[in-house]
Design an enzyme around this catalytic site. Structure first.
Site, short mmCIF file in Angstrom:
data_model
loop_
_atom_site.label_atom_id
_atom_site.label_comp_id
_atom_site.label_asym_id
_atom_site.label_seq_id
_atom_site.Cartn_x
_atom_site.Cartn_y
_atom_site.Cartn_z
N ASP A 40 0.87 -1.18 0.00
CA ASP A 40 0.00 0.00 0.00
C ASP A 40 0.91 1.23 0.00
OD1 ASP A 40 -1.78 -2.06 0.53
OD2 ASP A 40 -2.89 -0.95 2.07
N LYS A 98 -6.75 3.23 -2.79
CA LYS A 98 -7.15 3.17 -1.38
C LYS A 98 -7.45 4.58 -0.90
CE LYS A 98 -4.99 1.92 3.10
NZ LYS A 98 -3.82 1.25 3.70
N LYS A 131 -9.92 0.02 -1.97
CA LYS A 131 -9.81 -0.34 -0.55
C LYS A 131 -10.28 0.86 0.25
CE LYS A 131 -6.48 -1.56 3.08
NZ LYS A 131 -5.09 -2.01 3.36
#
Length: 215
Positions: A90, A151, A176
């Site tokens: 991430d 995300k 996400k």
């Protein structure tokens, strides 16, 4: 979505600045025992990968939490995490570069990381700091970089995941939803809005709220 499928959509997370290996072990145990993924600090990835009760998927962060690392530092951090056993990355975008209109620089930095590791890369765009137009440009940069997901948040800026942002981002890539999701109801709303993954420090409580969990 049944209970197991729902659990597999949750990244049970511990990323605070005071996180210890004991904290990470607790999250790994809880994730493994409940069918969740885990998202942990990069300094503990090697230990987590060798841990006796590690979950199937271990994610870690790169350029966290502000995204202002030098591009090479981000790339090296991602490669190190993969070498140490991370299953997913991430990475935080450079919000300042994006706001300055340097979209090509943002995309190039992300592309370098995506090309450097053979594992999924999620791009954290930090929605609370962006206008809708900037969110779209951030998502376009992630698409241009061939990232796997976008995300919403690091959890360290004011504000987190909201349904409207998930709907917008899901036009570009799988999403996400992370930041402020603390209950089954909130997680389900994000999934209904188009998210495919949830990031939360309260992953166990969230999955225990699923109707099939009997909570």
């Amino acid at each position: 979505m049944n209970r197991d499928e729902f659990a597999a959509s949750i990244d049970h997370t511990v990323l605070g600045p005071e996180t210890t290996w004991a904290d990470v072990k607790t999250v790994l145990d809880e994730a493994a025992d409940n069918g969740l993924n885990a998202c942990i600090p990069p300094c503990y990835v090697a230990e987590a990968a060798d841990y006796r009760n590690a979950p199937e998927t271990i994610a870690t962060v790169v350029g966290f939490p502000h995204g202002q690392h030098a591009p090479k530092a981000k790339r090296d951090e991602a490669v190190r995490a993969w070498d140490h056993g991370a299953d997913e990355i991430d990475i935080v975008i450079n919000v300042g570069r994006l706001k300055a209109g340097e979209d090509d620089v943002v995309a190039a930095e992300l592309s370098d990381v995506v090309a450097a590791v053979p594992i999924p890369v999620k791009v954290i765009i930090e929605t609370a700091l962006l206008t809708d137009e900037e969110k779209r440009r951030a998502c376009e940069a992630a698409v241009a970089a061939d990232a796997d997901m976008v995300k919403t948040s690091t959890g360290f800026a004011d504000g987190g995941a909201v349904v409207a942002d998930v709907e917008l981002m899901s036009e570009y890539l799988p999403v996400k939803a992370s930041g402020g999701v603390g209950s089954y109801k909130e997680a389900a709303a994000m999934l209904d809005a188009g998210a495919t993954r949830i990031g939360a420090s309260s992953g166990v409580a969230i999955v225990e709220g699923h109707p099939e969990s009997g909570a």
